[in-house]
Write a protein that holds these residues in place. Structure first.
Motif, PDB file in Angstrom:
ATOM      1  N   ALA A 294      -6.381  34.010  18.772  1.00 55.72           N
ATOM      2  CA  ALA A 294      -7.079  32.914  18.378  1.00 55.72           C
ATOM      3  C   ALA A 294      -6.177  31.816  17.471  1.00 55.72           C
ATOM      4  N   ALA A 295      -5.074  32.379  16.842  1.00 56.16           N
ATOM      5  CA  ALA A 295      -4.045  31.606  15.871  1.00 56.16           C
ATOM      6  C   ALA A 295      -3.265  30.870  16.781  1.00 56.16           C
ATOM      7  N   ALA A 296      -3.326  30.943  18.140  1.00 56.82           N
ATOM      8  CA  ALA A 296      -2.482  30.370  19.177  1.00 56.82           C
ATOM      9  C   ALA A 296      -3.461  29.203  19.847  1.00 56.82           C
ATOM     10  N   ASN A 297      -4.751  29.175  19.567  1.00 56.63           N
ATOM     11  CA  ASN A 297      -5.569  28.281  20.070  1.00 56.63           C
ATOM     12  C   ASN A 297      -5.738  27.066  19.495  1.00 56.63           C
TER      13      ASN A 297
ATOM     14  N   GLU B 213      -4.059  21.840   9.077  1.00 61.18           N
ATOM     15  CA  GLU B 213      -5.071  21.756  10.467  1.00 61.18           C
ATOM     16  C   GLU B 213      -4.660  22.911  11.263  1.00 61.18           C
ATOM     17  N   ARG B 214      -3.641  23.758  11.008  1.00 62.46           N
ATOM     18  CA  ARG B 214      -3.268  24.879  11.809  1.00 62.46           C
ATOM     19  C   ARG B 214      -4.125  26.136  11.658  1.00 62.46           C
ATOM     20  N   PRO B 215      -4.692  26.991  12.743  1.00 59.06           N
ATOM     21  CA  PRO B 215      -5.382  28.090  12.295  1.00 59.06           C
ATOM     22  C   PRO B 215      -4.534  28.962  11.409  1.00 59.06           C
ATOM     23  N   ILE B 216      -5.356  29.645  10.544  1.00 57.95           N
ATOM     24  CA  ILE B 216      -4.919  30.661   9.732  1.00 57.95           C
ATOM     25  C   ILE B 216      -6.017  31.820   9.872  1.00 57.95           C
ATOM     26  N   ILE B 217      -5.568  32.964  10.374  1.00 61.62           N
ATOM     27  CA  ILE B 217      -6.451  33.995  10.638  1.00 61.62           C
ATOM     28  C   ILE B 217      -6.156  35.255   9.684  1.00 61.62           C
ATOM     29  N   VAL B 218      -7.069  35.948   9.175  1.00 67.47           N
ATOM     30  CA  VAL B 218      -6.962  36.969   8.489  1.00 67.47           C
ATOM     31  C   VAL B 218      -7.790  38.340   9.204  1.00 67.47           C
ATOM     32  N   THR B 219      -7.000  39.342   9.423  1.00 71.83           N
ATOM     33  CA  THR B 219      -7.639  40.571   9.967  1.00 71.83           C
ATOM     34  C   THR B 219      -7.087  41.826   9.466  1.00 71.83           C
TER      35      THR B 219
ATOM     36  N   THR C 152       7.095  23.873  14.058  1.00 73.08           N
ATOM     37  CA  THR C 152       6.734  24.470  15.546  1.00 73.08           C
ATOM     38  C   THR C 152       5.877  25.666  15.474  1.00 73.08           C
ATOM     39  N   VAL C 153       5.581  26.115  14.130  1.00 73.14           N
ATOM     40  CA  VAL C 153       4.477  27.014  13.981  1.00 73.14           C
ATOM     41  C   VAL C 153       3.107  26.741  14.393  1.00 73.14           C
ATOM     42  N   THR C 154       2.596  27.270  15.438  1.00 73.07           N
ATOM     43  CA  THR C 154       1.281  26.779  15.913  1.00 73.07           C
ATOM     44  C   THR C 154       0.055  27.549  14.969  1.00 73.07           C
ATOM     45  N   GLY C 155       0.218  28.755  14.385  1.00 77.12           N
ATOM     46  CA  GLY C 155      -0.519  29.439  13.520  1.00 77.12           C
ATOM     47  C   GLY C 155      -0.059  30.401  12.686  1.00 77.12           C
ATOM     48  N   ILE C 156      -1.007  31.070  11.785  1.00 80.04           N
ATOM     49  CA  ILE C 156      -0.546  31.926  10.977  1.00 80.04           C
ATOM     50  C   ILE C 156      -1.545  33.342  11.226  1.00 80.04           C
ATOM     51  N   VAL C 157      -1.188  34.492  11.085  1.00 79.02           N
ATOM     52  CA  VAL C 157      -2.024  35.497  11.239  1.00 79.02           C
ATOM     53  C   VAL C 157      -1.609  36.358   9.915  1.00 79.02           C
ATOM     54  N   VAL C 158      -2.510  36.825   9.137  1.00 78.56           N
ATOM     55  CA  VAL C 158      -2.255  37.806   7.922  1.00 78.56           C
ATOM     56  C   VAL C 158      -3.162  39.109   8.073  1.00 78.56           C
ATOM     57  N   THR C 159      -2.169  40.284   8.196  1.00 82.77           N
ATOM     58  CA  THR C 159      -2.880  41.533   8.197  1.00 82.77           C
ATOM     59  C   THR C 159      -3.352  41.827   6.739  1.00 82.77           C
ATOM     60  N   HIS C 160      -4.360  42.391   6.551  1.00 83.25           N
ATOM     61  CA  HIS C 160      -4.838  42.920   5.261  1.00 83.25           C
ATOM     62  C   HIS C 160      -5.800  44.066   5.364  1.00 83.25           C
TER      63      HIS C 160
ATOM     64  N   MET D 145       4.271  25.774  27.637  1.00 87.50           N
ATOM     65  CA  MET D 145       4.549  25.353  26.200  1.00 87.50           C
ATOM     66  C   MET D 145       4.630  26.796  25.120  1.00 87.50           C
ATOM     67  N   LYS D 146       5.788  27.120  24.548  1.00 89.93           N
ATOM     68  CA  LYS D 146       5.512  28.298  23.944  1.00 89.93           C
ATOM     69  C   LYS D 146       4.608  28.064  22.608  1.00 89.93           C
ATOM     70  N   GLN D 147       4.043  29.045  22.094  1.00 93.52           N
ATOM     71  CA  GLN D 147       3.283  29.101  20.893  1.00 93.52           C
ATOM     72  C   GLN D 147       3.948  30.058  20.062  1.00 93.52           C
ATOM     73  N   LYS D 148       4.203  29.562  18.714  1.00 95.63           N
ATOM     74  CA  LYS D 148       4.789  30.321  17.777  1.00 95.63           C
ATOM     75  C   LYS D 148       3.976  30.827  16.507  1.00 95.63           C
ATOM     76  N   ILE D 149       3.720  31.985  16.751  1.00 94.44           N
ATOM     77  CA  ILE D 149       2.845  32.641  15.425  1.00 94.44           C
ATOM     78  C   ILE D 149       3.669  33.357  14.474  1.00 94.44           C
ATOM     79  N   SER D 150       3.208  33.093  13.165  1.00102.80           N
ATOM     80  CA  SER D 150       3.869  33.809  11.994  1.00102.80           C
ATOM     81  C   SER D 150       3.047  34.869  11.685  1.00102.80           C
ATOM     82  N   LEU D 151       3.332  35.952  11.600  1.00 99.81           N
ATOM     83  CA  LEU D 151       2.475  37.321  11.423  1.00 99.81           C
ATOM     84  C   LEU D 151       2.824  37.781   9.898  1.00 99.81           C
ATOM     85  N   ILE D 152       2.201  37.606   9.076  1.00 99.67           N
ATOM     86  CA  ILE D 152       2.391  38.151   7.634  1.00 99.67           C
ATOM     87  C   ILE D 152       1.610  39.368   7.447  1.00 99.67           C
TER      88      ILE D 152
END
Length: 321
Positions: free
Chosen positions: A135-138, A106-112, A79-87, A1-8
């Motif tokens: 991590a955001a896809a897990n 409830e979906r993972p939101i990761i800042v890195t 369909t978005v599995t999780g979010i990653v924010v670069t900072h 199954m495809k995992q869809k991550i939005s990278l902001i």
């Protein structure tokens, strides 16, 4: 199954390039350029949202709200599995906590971010970004709130702090440990926060200032904060939450004007507690109407108080810290 991550993307060292004179130009790399470094598994798709291209100390409540709204827009897609924010790393802990208490999903939101630029011989850009996307896809990071992924470790937004100016091990959570690790692409979570808070921003986020206490300090900076229109003041006290007696008169005047004052501790571990009975002690301040900030550091306490005030809650009717 495809995992869809939005990278902001928002800029920072992770998106920087070296200039001709050897300095770093923050935010020079696009999200597409960053994502291309990760060599992600085929089952993960990444959508790029290039939001900001700023150094992290250009962040303020206006840009944090802008970032929050961008995340909410992405989360409208089921369909978005999780979010990653670069900072950028210098204010990463503040933005991560702001998002933690203003987003409820409830979906993972990761800042890195990264401590070193992509051009540096020991860059941490690809590893931090790749691990954050994994991590955001897990699913094990669902309902964990906003987390920070850095140097293969997963941290709670509430307690994470930048602890080194340049070392790759730039972040830590004193006294609480990390939530999990990413080791050879395997995401392992060992603990999760048991209590989460969320506030709805209803009004403009007000000015809240931080004032550090030290031997011989007086009320000068408290008076200045009041004069500049602060609706809240965070005192970073010593030990269990003590300030100098020379600060007390200015604190009392601020309280009398309806300004919310919170006392925190400069200690890396432990809580503010009314253990002593003298002028300027946590007990004395509490009797005057100062809120005890328990185990919050001053930066996180400022974020929480400002957001709480903007939500319109009556602080006297609700235990805030």
């Amino acid at each position: 199954m495809k995992q869809k991550i939005s990278l902001i993307t928002t800029g920072g060292t992770i998106a920087s390039k070296e200039t001709k004179d050897g300095m770093l130009a923050s935010g020079a790399l696009s999200g597409e350029e960053l994502a291309s470094l990760c060599q992600l598994p085929k089952e993960i798709d990444v959508k790029i949202v290039d939001l900001l291209q700023i150094p992290s100390m250009f962040m303020d409540f206006t840009t944090m709200v802008q970032l929050k709204q961008a995340i909410e827009e992405e989360l409208k897609d089921p369909t978005v599995t999780g979010i990653v924010v670069t900072h950028g790393t210098d204010s990463l802990e503040e933005t991560a906590y702001f998002l933690d208490i203003t987003l409820a999903d409830e979906r993972p939101i990761i800042v890195t971010g990264s401590q070193r630029s992509l051009q540096h011989v020991s860059t941490d850009v690809p590893s931090n970004l790749r691990n954050s996307i994994l991590a955001a896809a897990n699913r094990s990071l669902q309902n964990i709130g906003v987390a920070v992924v850095f140097n293969e470790r997963i941290y709670s937004a509430k307690y994470v702090k930048k602890v080194h100016a340049s070392n790759l091990q730039g972040f830590a959570t004193f006294g609480y440990g990390y939530l999990g690790i990413i080791d050879n692409d395997t995401v392992s979570v060992y603990q999760k926060p048991v209590h989460q808070e969320h506030f709805e921003i209803k009004e403009a986020i007000p000015r809240v200032d931080i004032i550090k206490c030290y031997t011989g300090a007086d009320g000068t900076f408290i008076e200045a904060a009041v004069a500049q229109g602060a609706r809240g003041i965070i005192l970073e006290g010593a030990g269990r939450g003590q300030v100098t007696p020379s600060m007390v008169e200015a604190i009392q005047k601020a309280l009398d004007q309806g300004i919310i004052v919170v006392i925190t501790t400069s200690a890396e571990e432990g809580q503010v507690y009314p253990a002593y009975d003298y002028e300027g002690s946590a007990h004395d301040l509490q009797q005057r109407g100062v809120i005890l900030g328990t185990d919050y550091d001053s930066k996180k306490a400022r974020i929480k108080l400002a957001v709480a005030l903007s939500s319109g809650i009556k602080l006297k009717d609700k235990k805030l810290f």
